[in-house]
Design a protein around this motif. Structure first.
Motif, PDB file in Angstrom:
ATOM      1  N   SER A 154      -0.246  -3.026  12.440  1.00  0.00           N
ATOM      2  CA  SER A 154      -1.694  -3.202  12.373  1.00  0.00           C
ATOM      3  C   SER A 154      -2.416  -2.053  11.683  1.00  0.00           C
ATOM      4  CB  SER A 154      -2.267  -3.327  13.803  1.00  0.00           C
ATOM      5  OG  SER A 154      -1.627  -4.332  14.527  1.00  0.00           O
ATOM      6  N   GLY A 155      -1.760  -0.907  11.543  1.00  0.00           N
ATOM      7  CA  GLY A 155      -2.455   0.310  11.159  1.00  0.00           C
ATOM      8  C   GLY A 155      -2.491   0.600   9.671  1.00  0.00           C
ATOM      9  N   SER A 156      -2.644   1.885   9.338  1.00  0.00           N
ATOM     10  CA  SER A 156      -2.864   2.293   7.952  1.00  0.00           C
ATOM     11  C   SER A 156      -1.642   2.087   7.073  1.00  0.00           C
ATOM     12  CB  SER A 156      -3.290   3.764   7.905  1.00  0.00           C
ATOM     13  OG  SER A 156      -2.244   4.610   8.378  1.00  0.00           O
ATOM     14  N   LEU A 157      -0.454   1.998   7.668  1.00  0.00           N
ATOM     15  CA  LEU A 157       0.749   1.718   6.897  1.00  0.00           C
ATOM     16  C   LEU A 157       1.076   0.227   6.894  1.00  0.00           C
ATOM     17  CD1 LEU A 157       2.994   4.726   7.994  1.00  0.00           C
ATOM     18  CD2 LEU A 157       1.587   4.489   5.939  1.00  0.00           C
ATOM     19  N   GLY A 158       0.242  -0.557   7.564  1.00  0.00           N
ATOM     20  CA  GLY A 158       0.418  -1.998   7.637  1.00  0.00           C
ATOM     21  C   GLY A 158      -0.839  -2.718   7.212  1.00  0.00           C
ATOM     22  N   MET A 159      -1.370  -3.550   8.112  1.00  0.00           N
ATOM     23  CA  MET A 159      -2.469  -4.450   7.779  1.00  0.00           C
ATOM     24  C   MET A 159      -3.730  -3.731   7.298  1.00  0.00           C
ATOM     25  SD  MET A 159      -4.338  -7.108  10.365  1.00  0.00           S
ATOM     26  CE  MET A 159      -5.126  -5.749  11.250  1.00  0.00           C
ATOM     27  N   VAL A 160      -4.175  -2.710   8.016  1.00  0.00           N
ATOM     28  CA  VAL A 160      -5.402  -2.001   7.632  1.00  0.00           C
ATOM     29  C   VAL A 160      -5.216  -1.289   6.295  1.00  0.00           C
ATOM     30  CG1 VAL A 160      -6.973  -0.123   8.253  1.00  0.00           C
ATOM     31  CG2 VAL A 160      -6.266  -1.770   9.984  1.00  0.00           C
ATOM     32  N   VAL A 165      -6.105  -1.101   0.283  1.00  0.00           N
ATOM     33  CA  VAL A 165      -5.601  -1.278  -1.080  1.00  0.00           C
ATOM     34  C   VAL A 165      -6.286  -2.465  -1.752  1.00  0.00           C
ATOM     35  CG1 VAL A 165      -3.563  -1.779  -2.479  1.00  0.00           C
ATOM     36  CG2 VAL A 165      -3.378  -0.229  -0.532  1.00  0.00           C
ATOM     37  N   ASP A 166      -6.482  -3.530  -0.993  1.00  0.00           N
ATOM     38  CA  ASP A 166      -7.130  -4.722  -1.525  1.00  0.00           C
ATOM     39  C   ASP A 166      -8.542  -4.407  -2.001  1.00  0.00           C
ATOM     40  OD1 ASP A 166      -7.208  -7.495  -2.125  1.00  0.00           O
ATOM     41  OD2 ASP A 166      -8.310  -7.872  -0.280  1.00  0.00           O
ATOM     42  N   MET A 167      -9.280  -3.660  -1.212  1.00  0.00           N
ATOM     43  CA  MET A 167     -10.648  -3.299  -1.597  1.00  0.00           C
ATOM     44  C   MET A 167     -10.655  -2.405  -2.837  1.00  0.00           C
ATOM     45  SD  MET A 167     -12.500  -4.943   0.548  1.00  0.00           S
ATOM     46  CE  MET A 167     -14.094  -4.228   0.153  1.00  0.00           C
ATOM     47  N   ALA A 168      -9.680  -1.498  -2.905  1.00  0.00           N
ATOM     48  CA  ALA A 168      -9.605  -0.587  -4.046  1.00  0.00           C
ATOM     49  C   ALA A 168      -9.136  -1.283  -5.318  1.00  0.00           C
ATOM     50  CB  ALA A 168      -8.675   0.581  -3.725  1.00  0.00           C
ATOM     51  N   SER A 169      -8.604  -2.499  -5.181  1.00  0.00           N
ATOM     52  CA  SER A 169      -8.022  -3.202  -6.322  1.00  0.00           C
ATOM     53  C   SER A 169      -8.968  -4.199  -6.965  1.00  0.00           C
ATOM     54  CB  SER A 169      -6.741  -3.942  -5.879  1.00  0.00           C
ATOM     55  OG  SER A 169      -5.794  -3.037  -5.364  1.00  0.00           O
TER      56      SER A 169
END
Length: 300
Positions: A154-160, A165-169
């Motif tokens: 769920s965290g920064s290495l997973g879903m969040v 990354v999606d927002m930055a892309s």
């Protein structure tokens, strides 16, 4: 693909009972709608209503394939659905995907307000770990392992992290490898962890865990490719959310990189690979095979 599997599957007959178990577990965990603060608790329950509950069904299907009793899977199924519900509430907020429609009705921040949407997501996330911590059906080691696995997914290495990354892309063209990496985190991590949670509940050996993880990874990527295809070809009413959002946000998608038909073919190949992983299990693969068929045939 076996097109008759949905008609003959024994697991299909048990799906309603599993969904009822999920509903009972969630209802017992969440504060009642009239608990102070009532508006917050009403909104939390609103956020959990509707949906296909595919992630919970994956917990039950994988657990059944490993011979795990349903009561040992209830907390994990509830927890992963609460994480998923929180992620949708936050994804829909104006600062992220800024969507007004989810599951065919107003998103939480539209039905209530933006501040309530933020707090609902926060509360649902913590409730997920409460579900795992308080169950009496698992031993202490299993609880700790499940909490760790779900926190990582769920965290920064997973879903969040995938969402970041999606927002930055936005407004960028990603390579296929970058897009697959993004969605392995944003969408795939929470699907993969359903298989890991079932394996923990079963005290499964390492080889079984690896086969389950391969199944989960294939389903997770196929699911996202399918989402990208549906976002392009289906309408808002069918999807239950705003169609064409990715194109409008100038995001890279699997159809935009591969083409529509090659994207469909890639998803189909991944579903077949998932079925192969399921058949490699020494237990009863039918629940996982049914779920792969069911997800592959979805229209929203």
């Amino acid at each position: 693909m076996n097109l008759t599997s949905l008609e003959v599957s024994a697991f299909a007959d048990r799906v309603p009972a599993y969904l009822q178990r999920l509903e009972r577990s969630t209802d017992a965990l969440l504060p009642s709608a009239d608990t102070d603060q009532a508006r917050l608790h009403q909104a939390m329950r609103y956020a959990c209503e509707g949906g296909k509950h595919l992630r919970a069904l994956m917990v039950y299907a994988a657990g059944e394939a490993l011979g795990v009793a349903a009561e040992k899977l209830d907390a994990a199924a509830c927890a992963v659905e609460l994480i998923h519900a929180y992620s949708l509430v936050h994804d829909d907020l104006p600062a992220l995907d800024n969507d007004d429609l989810r599951r065919g009705r107003p998103t939480v921040h539209k039905a209530y307000d933006e501040a309530t949407g933020i707090l609902v997501g926060d509360a649902l996330q913590t409730s997920a770990f409460e579900a795992l911590a308080t169950t009496t059906a698992l031993d202490a080691e299993q609880k700790v392992r499940m909490i760790r696995a779900l926190a990582y997914a769920s965290g920064s290495l997973g879903m969040v992290g995938g969402q970041a990354v999606d927002m930055a892309s936005e407004n960028k063209t990603l390579t296929l490898a970058q897009l697959e990496s993004l969605h392995a985190r944003k969408t795939g991590a929470l699907i993969l962890v359903t298989c890991q949670l079932a394996g923990i509940a079963a005290h499964a050996p390492e080889a079984t865990i690896r086969a389950l993880e391969h199944y989960g990874k294939c389903i997770g990527l196929a699911f996202q490719i399918q989402d990208d295809v549906l976002d392009q070809i289906a309408d808002t009413t069918t999807l239950g959310k705003t169609a064409g959002k990715d194109l409008a946000a100038h995001k890279s998608t699997f159809p935009s990189l591969l083409g529509l038909e090659p994207a469909r073919q890639r998803a189909d190949a991944l579903f077949d690979e998932a079925r192969g992983a399921a058949r490699s299990l020494s237990g009863h693969a039918e629940p996982l095979l049914w779920l792969a068929d069911y997800i592959q045939q979805r229209k929203h």
